[in-house]
Structure formats: structure tokens, C-alpha cells
Enzyme design. Structure first.
Site, PDB file in Angstrom:
ATOM      1  N   ASP A  13       0.812  -1.217   0.000  1.00 54.39           N
ATOM      2  CA  ASP A  13       0.000   0.000   0.000  1.00 54.39           C
ATOM      3  C   ASP A  13       0.845   1.268   0.000  1.00 54.39           C
ATOM      4  OD1 ASP A  13      -2.370  -1.540   0.145  1.00 54.39           O
ATOM      5  OD2 ASP A  13      -2.012  -1.811   2.282  1.00 54.39           O
ATOM      6  N   GLY A  15       1.322   3.015  -2.534  1.00 52.92           N
ATOM      7  CA  GLY A  15       0.861   3.890  -3.607  1.00 52.92           C
ATOM      8  C   GLY A  15       1.485   3.488  -4.928  1.00 52.92           C
ATOM      9  N   LYS A  16       1.801   2.201  -5.053  1.00 54.04           N
ATOM     10  CA  LYS A  16       2.439   1.707  -6.278  1.00 54.04           C
ATOM     11  C   LYS A  16       1.544   1.909  -7.496  1.00 54.04           C
ATOM     12  CE  LYS A  16       2.947  -2.398  -4.458  1.00 54.04           C
ATOM     13  NZ  LYS A  16       2.560  -2.131  -3.071  1.00 54.04           N
ATOM     14  N   GLY A  40      -4.492  -4.637  -4.003  1.00 54.78           N
ATOM     15  CA  GLY A  40      -5.484  -3.620  -4.358  1.00 54.78           C
ATOM     16  C   GLY A  40      -4.733  -2.373  -4.765  1.00 54.78           C
ATOM     17  N   HIS A  41      -4.715  -2.106  -6.065  1.00 53.36           N
ATOM     18  CA  HIS A  41      -4.006  -0.930  -6.563  1.00 53.36           C
ATOM     19  C   HIS A  41      -5.006   0.130  -6.990  1.00 53.36           C
ATOM     20  CE1 HIS A  41      -0.246  -3.571  -7.459  1.00 53.36           C
ATOM     21  NE2 HIS A  41      -0.376  -3.269  -6.199  1.00 53.36           N
ATOM     22  N   THR A  42      -4.952   1.248  -6.311  1.00 49.24           N
ATOM     23  CA  THR A  42      -5.901   2.316  -6.590  1.00 49.24           C
ATOM     24  C   THR A  42      -5.299   3.298  -7.591  1.00 49.24           C
ATOM     25  OG1 THR A  42      -6.687   2.085  -4.341  1.00 49.24           O
ATOM     26  CG2 THR A  42      -7.371   4.077  -5.512  1.00 49.24           C
ATOM     27  N   GLN A 223       2.023  -5.957  -3.121  1.00 42.77           N
ATOM     28  CA  GLN A 223       2.424  -5.989  -1.713  1.00 42.77           C
ATOM     29  C   GLN A 223       3.759  -5.242  -1.542  1.00 42.77           C
ATOM     30  OE1 GLN A 223       1.506  -9.414  -3.077  1.00 42.77           O
ATOM     31  NE2 GLN A 223      -0.553  -8.703  -2.713  1.00 42.77           N
ATOM     32  N   ASP A 331       1.561  14.537   1.146  1.00 41.73           N
ATOM     33  CA  ASP A 331       0.498  15.416   1.626  1.00 41.73           C
ATOM     34  C   ASP A 331      -0.175  14.890   2.896  1.00 41.73           C
ATOM     35  OD1 ASP A 331      -0.320  13.396  -0.283  1.00 41.73           O
ATOM     36  OD2 ASP A 331      -2.344  14.223  -0.136  1.00 41.73           O
ATOM     37  N   SER A 411       5.001  12.130  -4.769  1.00 44.87           N
ATOM     38  CA  SER A 411       3.576  12.203  -5.069  1.00 44.87           C
ATOM     39  C   SER A 411       2.868  12.961  -3.954  1.00 44.87           C
ATOM     40  CB  SER A 411       3.031  10.779  -5.208  1.00 44.87           C
ATOM     41  OG  SER A 411       1.622  10.814  -5.215  1.00 44.87           O
ATOM     42  N   GLY A 413      -0.632  13.634  -4.039  1.00 43.77           N
ATOM     43  CA  GLY A 413      -2.081  13.428  -4.130  1.00 43.77           C
ATOM     44  C   GLY A 413      -2.359  12.295  -5.081  1.00 43.77           C
TER      45      GLY A 413
HETATM   46  P1  IMP Z   1      -2.463 -12.699   2.302  1.00 35.14           P
HETATM   47  O1  IMP Z   1      -1.595 -12.202   1.223  1.00 35.14           O
HETATM   48  O2  IMP Z   1      -3.931 -12.479   2.053  1.00 35.14           O
HETATM   49  O3  IMP Z   1      -2.160 -14.095   2.711  1.00 35.14           O
HETATM   50  O4  IMP Z   1      -2.152 -11.813   3.615  1.00 35.14           O
HETATM   51  C1  IMP Z   1      -0.913 -11.888   4.300  1.00 35.14           C
HETATM   52  C2  IMP Z   1      -0.522 -10.516   4.830  1.00 35.14           C
HETATM   53  O5  IMP Z   1      -0.212  -9.662   3.749  1.00 35.14           O
HETATM   54  C3  IMP Z   1      -1.612  -9.799   5.623  1.00 35.14           C
HETATM   55  O6  IMP Z   1      -0.996  -9.000   6.609  1.00 35.14           O
HETATM   56  C4  IMP Z   1      -2.259  -8.910   4.586  1.00 35.14           C
HETATM   57  O7  IMP Z   1      -2.902  -7.802   5.163  1.00 35.14           O
HETATM   58  C5  IMP Z   1      -1.038  -8.503   3.786  1.00 35.14           C
HETATM   59  N1  IMP Z   1      -1.342  -8.143   2.400  1.00 35.14           N
HETATM   60  C6  IMP Z   1      -1.626  -8.969   1.380  1.00 35.14           C
HETATM   61  N2  IMP Z   1      -1.817  -8.287   0.244  1.00 35.14           N
HETATM   62  C7  IMP Z   1      -1.622  -6.994   0.545  1.00 35.14           C
HETATM   63  C8  IMP Z   1      -1.640  -5.789  -0.229  1.00 35.14           C
HETATM   64  O8  IMP Z   1      -1.845  -5.787  -1.450  1.00 35.14           O
HETATM   65  N3  IMP Z   1      -1.376  -4.634   0.454  1.00 35.14           N
HETATM   66  C9  IMP Z   1      -1.095  -4.630   1.767  1.00 35.14           C
HETATM   67  N4  IMP Z   1      -1.065  -5.714   2.534  1.00 35.14           N
HETATM   68  C10 IMP Z   1      -1.316  -6.893   1.926  1.00 35.14           C
HETATM   69 MG    MG Z   2      -2.944  -1.890  -1.849  1.00 35.41          MG
END
Ligand code: IMP
Ligand code: MG
Length: 422
Positions: A13, A15-16, A40-42, A223, A331, A411, A413
Site C-alpha cells: 500500500d 501507492g504503487k 489492491g491498486h488504486t 504488496q 500530503d 507524489s 495526491g
Molecule cells: P495474504 O496475502 O492475504 O495471505 O495476507 C498476508 C498478509 O499480507 C496480511 O498481513 C495482509 O494484510 C497482507 N497483504 C496482502 N496483500 C496486501 C496488499 O496488497 N497490500 C497490503 N497488505 C497486503
Molecule cells: Mg494496496
């Protein structure tokens, strides 16, 4: 642009998504090489917010080819839903998407096992996204996984699935969980396979031919470094190699074809899920959450927040070979004064410059901080370095220097334009 690997230098997370979107302008091909729909890439594109889980963010730009590599684990139902979601928003998904025939599948029993394992761990849980990622990679390592190439051969798939469902149902039963219905899964997965079939390719060969034609490739890491299976804060990690090497194994592109590694890091630190976060700070978290920031893009969970941790980012620079840095969310600190930066840890009276390997030890590390003045004004409209207040410039230079790589982007914003490039 050269062939670039983009990695998260913290706990994900960073901000990739946005940085990839900026870099994609120069690339021909964008590749995902590890992880699954735990990511989850926003990306904000023409005023619309997109959250991508499996498909590289490059899909939002016309004329870019997106590749889901062999190292990714794919939930085909989730992938179809993502494709549909993008199409509804007017994004073309067709010949611009390629899926590796060697990528492994996430199946419903993986998700149930993920949930059950977490449940049983109680307070020792990892805090996974419950997308079945760990069990899916577990099957891959155990050499009992099913792959995309199976999925597109219905008879082969059904036979293998039947055996897998039988095996997993006895495990689920022992755990007291509901068994999986083979027929239902078989039907829905085969249908999903038919929809995905046109995208399936030998992506290794595709990428090598593209390289020969001089195409430039961007490897989109998911990640972050400290969630890496080998180098992260084990066992509080994800099940793939989120560090730079994962881009090679997960795509089939060899190391000597990679030209540059860019590390993305927030101006502070966040983590979602359990495990040590040495610089965690409740009041900083409260402030960021109050601003509406730092809620997970995949699970909606409030992220844990802390001060910038240079011990972590320096280590990330070493492991990934980070050449260039992108600092995001500057920011987020606009109203904070003073700002703390962790420059070392203290463990049992000793000063550490690298994080310990052991999770329990990391948990007891105390951060050693340096304090720097805040700038107490908005940086959101800054478009060049000289637009930033002096204290903000000093701050980004300070944390880059501590991290040990060249500052390339800041970055300020979520929008594409809210980026300072050096
Ligand atoms: P898993 O990948 O769902 O098995 O989760 C293992 C750990 O990685 C947990 O702490 C999740 O919150 C974290 N995690 C998995 N994917 C992401 C991501 O895309 N962003 C941030 N944390 C992640
Ligand atoms: Mg993410």
C-alpha cells in the site's frame, strides 16, 4: 524508459498503483509477476477511481499490453469480475491482456482453508485478506496445484479438481468446516475458463519476443518488501516474493534484462494485518483516518500507521537493489509538526541498523527517532520541487538519504498530475 521493476519498500500500500500509472506512459508492456487478488491498486484515471486486484494498472492506458505472469495466483471468477467491472467503466479489455498458462489457480477450498487457519490461530493470526493466497501458493510449492493450462482443458481440469476437492474436503471436515461442492465449482470454473481462454498465452515467449523487438517492460510489484515470503517479517507475510527477484521468477524474464529497480515508499509507514510495526503511532493513525486516508483497497480495513522507518527502507534498498525512489503520500503529513523519523532500532540495549530476522525480536525493537520540523501547509498543488515548502523539501531529501537511493518522484495526491518528477 528501461525495463523497470517497481517494488514496494515497506509493507504494501505504498501507492504503487499510481506510480505505475505515471510510469506506464513510457512503457509498452506492464507485467504482474506475483501475488493474487489480495492486492489492491488504486488509480485515479480521468476523474474515475479504479481499484485493480489482478490486472496490471497499465490496462487503463490505451495501447499498452498487460501481462499476468506465471508467478501470479489467479482466482478465475474474481478475474472475470474484474474484467467485467473495467468494461462497464468503458475500459477495453481484449488483445491488451495476456494471462500465463503456467499461473496457478486459487480455488474455493483455498479460501476456506485460509479462513479456517486464521480462525484457529486466534490472536496469532496473520490478518490475511482471506483470498486463499497462502493455501494456493502452498499447493504450488507442494506440487499439487492446478494451473490455467489445466483450466482450459475441461476434461483434465475436472479430473484433477475432483481429486483435489476430495482431498480438501477431508481436511475441511476435520477442521469442522463446510465441504466444497465439486459439481458447482467445476461448473463455475469451467465457465470462467471459457471466458478467459482467449487471453491465455505462453507469456514467457511473448515477453522474450517483445524484448527482442526493443519493447520496454514495466514490472508491477504487488504488496511490499516486508511482506515477502523470504525477506519479510515472517510469518506475518504473504506467500510470494514481493521483492525484485520475484519479477524474474514470476515472469520468466532473466535478471540481466532488468535495467532499473524503483522503490515506492510512503512518507510515513502503514501496515494492514498483524505483525510488528516498530514505528506504529496511534495518534498519527487517528489523524490520517480522520482525513479519510489509509483504508485498505481490498478489504476496507483501517490500516495501521506509523512514522517513517528508515531501518526498514534502507534494508529494502539493499534487498531489492533500489536505484530510484518514489515517495508517496507526502500530503498526508501536511499538518504534522514535528515529524518523527526512525533512524535505528534498539533491541536489548543494542542499536540495530537492520531489522532482526525473528518476528518476536522485531516486536520488541524500540525505534530511535530523529525529529524534523513539519511544513504545516498543503503540498497538494506542488508540481515541481521548488513548489514544495522548504521543510517538505528537506524532509524528502532526508528520508531519501537515509534510505540510500536517488529520489526520482514525489507524489502529493492521488491524481496523475499530482506528481513531481526529477
Ligand atoms: P495474504 O496475502 O492475504 O495471505 O495476507 C498476508 C498478509 O499480507 C496480511 O498481513 C495482509 O494484510 C497482507 N497483504 C496482502 N496483500 C496486501 C496488499 O496488497 N497490500 C497490503 N497488505 C497486503
Ligand atoms: Mg494496496
Amino acid at each position: 524508459m528501461a525495463n523497470t521493476i517497481l517494488v514496494g519498500a515497506q509493507w504494501g500500500d505504498e501507492g504503487k498503483g499510481k506510480i505505475i500509472d505515471v510510469l506506464t506512459a513510457e512503457a509498452n508492456i506492464v507485467v504482474r509477476s506475483q501475488g493474487g487478488n489480495n492486492a489492491g491498486h488504486t488509480v485515479i484515471h480521468r476523474g474515475t477511481k479504479y481499484i485493480l486486484h489482478l490486472i496490471p494498472s497499465g490496462i487503463l492506458r490505451r495501447g499498452k499490453i498487460c501481462v499476468i505472469g506465471n508467478g501470479v495466483v489467479i482466482d478465475p471468477i474474481a478475474l472475470n469480475a474484474e474484467i467485467e467491472g473495467l468494461r462497464k467503466l468503458g475500459i477495453t479489455v481484449g488483445k491488451n491482456l495476456l494471462i500465463s498458462n503456467c499461473a496457478h489457480l486459487v480455488l474455493p477450498y483455498h479460501r476456506v482453508l485460509d479462513e479456517q487457519r486464521e480462525l484457529r490461530k486466534g490472536v496469532a493470526r496473520i490478518g490475511t485478506t482471506k483470498r486463499g493466497i497462502g493455501p494456493a501458493y502452498g499447493d504450488k510449492a507442494a506440487r499439487t496445484g492446478l494451473r490455467i493450462s489445466d483450466l482450459i482443458q475441461p476434461r483434465v481440469f475436472s479430473k484433477k479438481l475432483q481429486a483435489k476437492v476430495r482431498e480438501n474436503n477431508s481436511i475441511l471436515q476435520a477442521l469442522g468446516a463446510k465441504p466444497i461442492n465439486f459439481r458447482k465449482v467445476n461448473e463455475s470454473y469451467l465457465a470462467a475458463g471459457e471466458t478467459l481462454r482467449p487471453f491465455v498465452a505462453n507469456t514467457v515467449v511473448y515477453l522474450h519476443e517483445a524484448l527482442q523487438r526493443g519493447k520496454e517492460i514495466l514490472f508491477e510489484g504487488a504488496q511490499g518488501t516486508f511482506l515477502d515470503l523470504d525477506h519479510g517479517t515472517y510469518p506475518y507475510v504473504t506467500s510470494s516474493n514481493t521483492t525484485a527477484g520475484g519479477a524474474c521468477t514470476g515472469s520468466g524474464v532473466p535478471p540481466h534484462r532488468m535495467d532499473l529497480v524503483m522503490g515506492v515508499m510512503k512518507a510515513y509507514t502503514t501496515r494492514v494485518g498483524e505483525g510488528a510495526l516498530p514505528t506504529e503511532d496511534a495518534s498519527l493513525a487517528a489523524m490520517l483516518h480522520k482525513m479519510g486516508r489509509e483504508f485498505g483497497a481490498t478489504t476496507g480495513r483501517a490500516r495501521r500507521c506509523g512514522w517513517f522507518d528508515a531501518v526498514a527502507t534502507r534494508y529494502a534498498t539493499m534487498i531489492n537493489g533500489i536505484d530510484e525512489l518514489a515517495i508517496t503520500n507526502l500530503d498526508g503529513l501536511d499538518s504534522v509538526d514535528p515529524i518523527r523519523v526512525c533512524v535505528a532500532y534498539r533491541l536489548n540495549g543494542k542499536r540495530l541498523k537492520v531489522p532482526p530476522c525473528d518476528a518476536a525480536q522485531l516486536q520488541t525493537c524500540d525505534p530511535i527517532y530523529e525529529e524534523v520540523p513539519g511544513w504545516k501547509s498543503s503540498t497538494q498543488s506542488a508540481r515541481k520541487l521548488s513548489d514544495l515548502p522548504r521543510a517538505a523539501r528537506d524532509y524528502v531529501n532526508f528520508i531519501s538519504k537515509l534510505t540510500g537511493a536517488r529520489l526520482k518522484m514525489v507524489s502529493v495526491g492521488p491524481a496523475r498530475g499530482q506528481t513531481i518528477v526529477f
